[in-house]
Motif scaffolding. Structure first.
Motif, PDB file in Angstrom:
ATOM      1  N   GLY A  63       0.537  -1.613   0.111  1.00 49.37           N
ATOM      2  CA  GLY A  63       0.233  -0.266  -0.078  1.00 49.37           C
ATOM      3  C   GLY A  63       0.343   1.423  -0.291  1.00 49.37           C
ATOM      4  N   THR A  64       2.431   1.057   0.218  1.00 51.55           N
ATOM      5  CA  THR A  64       3.282   2.065   0.206  1.00 51.55           C
ATOM      6  C   THR A  64       3.023   3.443  -0.865  1.00 51.55           C
ATOM      7  OG1 THR A  64       5.032   0.831   1.960  1.00 51.55           O
ATOM      8  CG2 THR A  64       4.789   3.420   0.365  1.00 51.55           C
ATOM      9  N   ILE A  65       3.113   2.911  -2.428  1.00 47.37           N
ATOM     10  CA  ILE A  65       2.860   3.749  -3.481  1.00 47.37           C
ATOM     11  C   ILE A  65       1.299   4.607  -3.780  1.00 47.37           C
ATOM     12  CG2 ILE A  65       3.230   3.884  -5.958  1.00 47.37           C
ATOM     13  CD1 ILE A  65       5.662   3.247  -4.487  1.00 47.37           C
ATOM     14  N   ALA A  66       0.956   3.148  -3.123  1.00 51.97           N
ATOM     15  CA  ALA A  66      -1.187   3.875  -2.868  1.00 51.97           C
ATOM     16  C   ALA A  66      -1.545   5.066  -2.341  1.00 51.97           C
ATOM     17  CB  ALA A  66      -1.644   3.077  -2.944  1.00 51.97           C
ATOM     18  N   CYS A  67      -0.349   5.657  -1.479  1.00 51.10           N
ATOM     19  CA  CYS A  67      -0.307   6.319   0.003  1.00 51.10           C
ATOM     20  C   CYS A  67       0.216   7.315  -0.832  1.00 51.10           C
ATOM     21  CB  CYS A  67      -0.079   5.312   0.745  1.00 51.10           C
ATOM     22  SG  CYS A  67      -1.189   4.399   1.831  1.00 51.10           S
ATOM     23  N   LEU A  68       1.522   7.304  -1.540  1.00 47.79           N
ATOM     24  CA  LEU A  68       2.264   8.215  -2.333  1.00 47.79           C
ATOM     25  C   LEU A  68       1.566   9.378  -3.319  1.00 47.79           C
ATOM     26  CD1 LEU A  68       6.282   6.642  -2.109  1.00 47.79           C
ATOM     27  CD2 LEU A  68       4.890   8.966  -0.517  1.00 47.79           C
ATOM     28  N   LEU A  69       0.600   8.161  -4.159  1.00 46.57           N
ATOM     29  CA  LEU A  69      -0.183   8.560  -5.318  1.00 46.57           C
ATOM     30  C   LEU A  69      -1.318   9.111  -4.278  1.00 46.57           C
ATOM     31  CD1 LEU A  69      -0.002   5.494  -7.250  1.00 46.57           C
ATOM     32  CD2 LEU A  69       1.354   7.840  -7.883  1.00 46.57           C
ATOM     33  N   GLN A  70      -1.742   9.054  -3.492  1.00 45.57           N
ATOM     34  CA  GLN A  70      -2.945   9.692  -2.651  1.00 45.57           C
ATOM     35  C   GLN A  70      -2.660  11.145  -2.370  1.00 45.57           C
ATOM     36  OE1 GLN A  70      -4.398   8.145   1.237  1.00 45.57           O
ATOM     37  NE2 GLN A  70      -6.309   8.083   0.335  1.00 45.57           N
ATOM     38  N   GLU A  71      -1.197  11.321  -1.635  1.00 45.39           N
ATOM     39  CA  GLU A  71      -0.833  12.550  -1.264  1.00 45.39           C
ATOM     40  C   GLU A  71      -0.834  13.344  -2.615  1.00 45.39           C
ATOM     41  OE1 GLU A  71       0.195  13.935   1.636  1.00 45.39           O
ATOM     42  OE2 GLU A  71      -0.402  11.556   2.192  1.00 45.39           O
ATOM     43  N   ILE A  72      -0.344  13.342  -3.407  1.00 39.77           N
ATOM     44  CA  ILE A  72      -0.484  13.881  -5.128  1.00 39.77           C
ATOM     45  C   ILE A  72      -1.440  13.748  -5.361  1.00 39.77           C
ATOM     46  CG2 ILE A  72       0.098  13.389  -7.463  1.00 39.77           C
ATOM     47  CD1 ILE A  72       2.839  12.398  -6.471  1.00 39.77           C
ATOM     48  N   VAL A  73      -2.285  13.052  -5.149  1.00 43.60           N
ATOM     49  CA  VAL A  73      -3.668  13.386  -6.417  1.00 43.60           C
ATOM     50  C   VAL A  73      -4.270  14.288  -5.490  1.00 43.60           C
ATOM     51  CG1 VAL A  73      -6.592  13.112  -7.004  1.00 43.60           C
ATOM     52  CG2 VAL A  73      -3.857  11.181  -7.441  1.00 43.60           C
ATOM     53  N   ALA A  74      -4.183  14.324  -4.212  1.00 47.26           N
ATOM     54  CA  ALA A  74      -5.185  15.473  -2.979  1.00 47.26           C
ATOM     55  C   ALA A  74      -5.283  16.603  -3.067  1.00 47.26           C
ATOM     56  CB  ALA A  74      -4.567  14.845  -2.044  1.00 47.26           C
ATOM     57  N   VAL A  75      -3.906  17.124  -4.219  1.00 49.11           N
ATOM     58  CA  VAL A  75      -3.887  18.531  -4.314  1.00 49.11           C
ATOM     59  C   VAL A  75      -4.170  19.188  -5.348  1.00 49.11           C
ATOM     60  CG1 VAL A  75      -1.592  18.956  -2.132  1.00 49.11           C
ATOM     61  CG2 VAL A  75      -1.389  17.989  -4.802  1.00 49.11           C
ATOM     62  N   TYR A  76      -4.489  18.242  -6.306  1.00 46.12           N
ATOM     63  CA  TYR A  76      -5.174  18.719  -7.572  1.00 46.12           C
ATOM     64  C   TYR A  76      -6.097  19.836  -7.350  1.00 46.12           C
ATOM     65  CZ  TYR A  76      -2.993  14.724  -9.739  1.00 46.12           C
ATOM     66  OH  TYR A  76      -2.295  13.846 -10.706  1.00 46.12           O
ATOM     67  N   PRO A  77      -6.900  19.412  -6.370  1.00 41.05           N
ATOM     68  CA  PRO A  77      -8.319  20.686  -6.999  1.00 41.05           C
ATOM     69  C   PRO A  77      -7.662  21.708  -6.127  1.00 41.05           C
ATOM     70  CG  PRO A  77      -8.645  18.522  -5.883  1.00 41.05           C
ATOM     71  CD  PRO A  77      -7.481  18.278  -5.808  1.00 41.05           C
ATOM     72  N   LEU A  78      -6.174  21.618  -5.666  1.00 36.11           N
ATOM     73  CA  LEU A  78      -5.875  23.148  -4.973  1.00 36.11           C
ATOM     74  C   LEU A  78      -4.948  23.730  -6.168  1.00 36.11           C
ATOM     75  CD1 LEU A  78      -4.162  22.545  -1.581  1.00 36.11           C
ATOM     76  CD2 LEU A  78      -6.529  23.112  -2.574  1.00 36.11           C
ATOM     77  N   LEU A  79      -4.345  23.683  -7.130  1.00 35.90           N
ATOM     78  CA  LEU A  79      -3.621  23.875  -8.641  1.00 35.90           C
ATOM     79  C   LEU A  79      -4.286  25.019  -9.194  1.00 35.90           C
ATOM     80  CD1 LEU A  79      -2.042  20.565  -9.969  1.00 35.90           C
ATOM     81  CD2 LEU A  79      -1.144  22.112  -8.363  1.00 35.90           C
ATOM     82  N   SER A  80      -6.064  24.945  -9.603  1.00 37.02           N
ATOM     83  CA  SER A  80      -6.989  25.925 -10.075  1.00 37.02           C
ATOM     84  C   SER A  80      -7.756  25.963  -9.836  1.00 37.02           C
ATOM     85  CB  SER A  80      -6.621  25.058 -12.011  1.00 37.02           C
ATOM     86  OG  SER A  80      -7.422  26.300 -12.990  1.00 37.02           O
ATOM     87  N   PRO A  81      -8.407  26.969  -9.492  1.00 33.27           N
ATOM     88  CA  PRO A  81      -7.388  27.936  -8.756  1.00 33.27           C
ATOM     89  C   PRO A  81      -6.364  27.749  -8.066  1.00 33.27           C
ATOM     90  CG  PRO A  81      -9.552  28.424  -8.031  1.00 33.27           C
ATOM     91  CD  PRO A  81      -9.943  27.317  -9.085  1.00 33.27           C
ATOM     92  N   PRO A  82      -5.599  28.199  -8.502  1.00 34.19           N
ATOM     93  CA  PRO A  82      -3.809  28.591  -7.421  1.00 34.19           C
ATOM     94  C   PRO A  82      -4.349  28.430  -5.766  1.00 34.19           C
ATOM     95  CG  PRO A  82      -3.829  30.538  -8.443  1.00 34.19           C
ATOM     96  CD  PRO A  82      -4.726  29.470  -9.524  1.00 34.19           C
ATOM     97  N   ARG A  83      -4.365  27.463  -5.187  1.00 30.49           N
ATOM     98  CA  ARG A  83      -4.695  28.092  -3.470  1.00 30.49           C
ATOM     99  C   ARG A  83      -3.838  26.929  -2.664  1.00 30.49           C
ATOM    100  NH1 ARG A  83      -9.113  25.790  -2.574  1.00 30.49           N
ATOM    101  NH2 ARG A  83      -9.508  24.860  -4.871  1.00 30.49           N
ATOM    102  N   LEU A  84      -2.674  26.628  -3.257  1.00 25.96           N
ATOM    103  CA  LEU A  84      -1.393  25.698  -2.844  1.00 25.96           C
ATOM    104  C   LEU A  84      -0.973  26.930  -1.862  1.00 25.96           C
ATOM    105  CD1 LEU A  84      -0.855  22.532  -2.933  1.00 25.96           C
ATOM    106  CD2 LEU A  84       1.625  23.609  -4.487  1.00 25.96           C
TER     107      LEU A  84
END
Length: 292
Positions: A63-84
């Motif tokens: 499950g480790t790689i899935a957890c890391l990908l989960q971290e990446i996907v979680a910030v997609y909504p913050l990219l546009s409009p930019p809210r990161l």
């Protein structure tokens, strides 16, 4: 988070004498716990150089790689409009740093490609916001791709050519920070150095001119704000393009004037290697007889 950029500096070949592997395995297990994941990613990202086999540990632990990908996907909504925000950027960059470890290891690189994990990074490369959180995100994502191309492997190049990586790199080369431009240009250089990559770029006029026009724009920018490391990569890109007969003929009319009029002579006076590359480029393009 320390950046590990894909320039020749080497990955540690042997673990530090005092590595606590039980602690490393506990941290990997902690990645599966959402409440402990942030600290575990931070600690593991600092241990990449000390634990050469960290990549297989990460890949094969449940499950480790899935957890890391989960971290990446979680910030997609913050990219546009930019809210990161900075803390969010740092967190996802620690996840990216661990993926870079997997991408650069000989035993996990092909598995990493076969899972198409680089595609998860492309939304980050596609951002244009210039704030530090976004710049760090782009730079760390480029570091993962740079780790892939650093090892000369046609399988890697073939995969990247099947994606939209080159256009993403070209935009960063044109508008990014100096460091992002340098890593993106390094990636394009490594693609061109592979025969598959050179053939791909030179197969059609639009592809060739997309690359050459961005390189030309960068040279114009360097006249105003010189960067030796960036200039080296640009010259290497031009030299490699000149290995293709059609590209060589096209460059006779679109090689930057700053290369031909001696603009960089004084700038390169203490770097005989890059100065020699530039001389070779001018000789090939301007003075060798055209191909029959």
């Amino acid at each position: 988070m320390a950046l590990n950029l894909p320039f020749p500096q080497g990955q540690a070949e042997a673990p530090a004498a005092n590595v606590d592997f039980d602690h490393v395995h506990r941290l990997v297990l902690d990645l599966s716990n959402p409440e402990m994941r942030e600290e575990a990613m931070h600690e593991l990202s600092k241990k990449r150089e000390d634990v050469p086999e960290l990549a297989p540990i990460l890949w094969y632990s449940f499950g480790t790689i899935a957890c890391l990908l989960q971290e990446i996907v979680a910030v997609y909504p913050l990219l546009s409009p930019p809210r990161l925000k900075p803390a969010q950027s740092t967190r996802v960059c620690n996840a990216l740093a661990l993926l870079q470890c997997v991408a650069s290891h000989r035993d996990t690189r092909t598995l990493f490609l076969n899972a198409h994990i680089p595609l998860f990074l492309y939304p980050f490369l596609n951002t244009v916001t210039k704030t530090r959180p976004f710049e760090l995100l782009r730079l760390t994502s480029l570091g993962v791709i740079g780790a892939l191309v650093k090892i000369d492997d046609s399988e890697v190049i073939n995969f990247l050519l099947s994606t939209e990586l080159i256009p993403l790199c070209l935009r960063i080369m044109e508008t990014g920070s100096e460091l992002s431009k340098t890593v993106a240009t390094f990636i394009v250089q490594k693609i061109l150095l592979d025969d598959l990559g050179l053939s791909y770029v030179c197969a059609t006029a639009p592809r060739f001119y997309a690359v050459s026009s961005v390189l030309s724009t960068m040279v114009q920018q360097l006249v105003v704000s010189p960067s030796l490391r960036l200039l080296k990569h640009i010259i290497r890109c031009y030299l490699r393009l000149a290995d293709n007969s059609k590209a060589r003929e096209a460059l006779r009319s679109c090689l930057p004037d700053a290369f031909k009029d001696g603009t960089f002579i004084n700038f390169l006076k203490d770097d005989p290697t890059t100065s020699r590359w530039l001389g070779q480029l001018i000789e090939i393009i301007m003075f060798q007889a055209p191909a029959q």
